[in-house]
Design a protein around this motif. Structure first.
Motif, mmCIF file in Angstrom:
data_model
loop_
_atom_site.group_PDB
_atom_site.id
_atom_site.type_symbol
_atom_site.label_atom_id
_atom_site.label_comp_id
_atom_site.label_asym_id
_atom_site.label_seq_id
_atom_site.Cartn_x
_atom_site.Cartn_y
_atom_site.Cartn_z
ATOM 1 N N VAL A 47 0.794 -1.185 -0.081
ATOM 2 C CA VAL A 47 -0.102 0.157 -0.012
ATOM 3 C C VAL A 47 0.962 1.340 0.015
ATOM 4 O O VAL A 47 1.917 1.499 0.798
ATOM 5 C CB VAL A 47 -1.110 0.226 1.220
ATOM 6 N N GLN A 48 0.735 2.018 -0.882
ATOM 7 C CA GLN A 48 1.513 3.423 -1.282
ATOM 8 C C GLN A 48 0.795 4.499 -0.571
ATOM 9 O O GLN A 48 -0.464 4.465 -0.593
ATOM 10 C CB GLN A 48 1.616 3.598 -2.721
ATOM 11 N N GLY A 49 1.440 5.205 0.250
ATOM 12 C CA GLY A 49 0.732 6.412 0.655
ATOM 13 C C GLY A 49 1.529 7.114 1.754
ATOM 14 O O GLY A 49 2.827 7.103 1.805
ATOM 15 N N LEU A 50 1.040 7.699 2.637
ATOM 16 C CA LEU A 50 1.737 8.544 3.647
ATOM 17 C C LEU A 50 2.722 7.661 4.567
ATOM 18 O O LEU A 50 2.226 6.485 4.972
ATOM 19 C CB LEU A 50 0.788 9.403 4.544
ATOM 20 N N TYR A 53 8.104 4.655 2.163
ATOM 21 C CA TYR A 53 9.527 5.281 1.632
ATOM 22 C C TYR A 53 9.147 5.363 0.148
ATOM 23 O O TYR A 53 8.681 4.331 -0.662
ATOM 24 C CB TYR A 53 10.406 4.167 1.944
ATOM 25 N N PRO A 54 9.908 6.197 -0.655
ATOM 26 C CA PRO A 54 9.968 6.552 -1.873
ATOM 27 C C PRO A 54 10.660 5.160 -2.821
ATOM 28 O O PRO A 54 11.677 4.771 -1.902
ATOM 29 C CB PRO A 54 10.673 7.600 -2.141
ATOM 30 N N GLY A 55 10.133 4.833 -3.510
ATOM 31 C CA GLY A 55 10.853 3.664 -4.457
ATOM 32 C C GLY A 55 10.509 2.375 -4.011
ATOM 33 O O GLY A 55 11.083 1.377 -4.446
ATOM 34 N N ALA A 56 9.589 2.216 -3.079
ATOM 35 C CA ALA A 56 8.978 1.087 -2.689
ATOM 36 C C ALA A 56 7.916 0.241 -3.717
ATOM 37 O O ALA A 56 7.523 0.889 -4.581
ATOM 38 C CB ALA A 56 7.954 1.173 -1.513
ATOM 39 N N PRO A 57 8.630 -0.988 -4.018
ATOM 40 C CA PRO A 57 7.683 -1.584 -5.239
ATOM 41 C C PRO A 57 6.088 -1.780 -5.036
ATOM 42 O O PRO A 57 5.630 -1.545 -4.014
ATOM 43 C CB PRO A 57 8.159 -3.202 -5.250
ATOM 44 N N ASP A 58 5.435 -1.666 -6.290
ATOM 45 C CA ASP A 58 3.951 -1.928 -6.169
ATOM 46 C C ASP A 58 3.518 -3.268 -5.873
ATOM 47 O O ASP A 58 2.592 -3.219 -5.094
ATOM 48 C CB ASP A 58 3.470 -1.602 -7.739
ATOM 49 N N ILE A 72 5.335 -1.622 -10.973
ATOM 50 C CA ILE A 72 4.451 -1.722 -12.446
ATOM 51 C C ILE A 72 4.256 -0.160 -12.852
ATOM 52 O O ILE A 72 3.798 0.681 -12.003
ATOM 53 C CB ILE A 72 3.268 -2.471 -12.069
ATOM 54 N N LYS A 73 4.532 -0.056 -14.132
ATOM 55 C CA LYS A 73 4.185 1.248 -14.931
ATOM 56 C C LYS A 73 3.281 1.026 -16.247
ATOM 57 O O LYS A 73 3.253 -0.288 -16.818
ATOM 58 C CB LYS A 73 5.519 1.731 -15.352
ATOM 59 N N LYS A 78 7.335 6.572 -16.779
ATOM 60 C CA LYS A 78 8.873 6.504 -16.178
ATOM 61 C C LYS A 78 9.084 6.046 -14.937
ATOM 62 O O LYS A 78 8.383 6.423 -13.832
ATOM 63 C CB LYS A 78 9.258 8.023 -16.277
ATOM 64 N N LEU A 79 10.154 5.326 -14.395
ATOM 65 C CA LEU A 79 10.747 5.166 -13.140
ATOM 66 C C LEU A 79 11.377 6.369 -12.734
ATOM 67 O O LEU A 79 11.959 7.138 -12.974
ATOM 68 C CB LEU A 79 11.646 4.169 -13.256
ATOM 69 N N SER A 80 10.697 6.453 -11.119
ATOM 70 C CA SER A 80 11.597 7.335 -10.527
ATOM 71 C C SER A 80 13.267 7.133 -10.186
ATOM 72 O O SER A 80 13.546 6.199 -10.435
ATOM 73 C CB SER A 80 10.712 7.542 -9.159
#
Length: 82
Positions: A47-50, A53-58, A72-73, A78-80
């Protein structure tokens, strides 16, 4: 009388002027999830959110004693730098 052939698109061939629905990242994530289920590969989303960490996988998958981290894109995404 001369027969005139209608200029219609074939049923087997899509018309060149059909507008395509844009593919979103959510659609791609759903397709990946369904593919992993079909292949009987255990996976779960992160779960991405507040506070994430930046760069955590989906998604994280576990297959044949290996851990696979999936970022996943959508097509053209574009990847960060993380």
């Amino acid at each position: 009388m001369k027969k005139v052939k209608a200029n219609r698109p074939s049923a087997n061939r899509p018309s060149a002027n059909i507008d395509r629905i844009p593919l979103t990242e959510k659609d791609v994530k759903q397709q990946v999830k369904e593919f992993l289920l079909i292949k009987n590969i255990f996976s779960f989303p992160l779960v991405q959110g507040l506070g994430c960490y930046p760069g955590a996988p989906d998604r994280i998958a576990h297959h044949q004693s290996r851990v696979i981290y999936l970022e996943i894109k959508k097509p053209g995404g574009k990847l960060s730098q993380y």
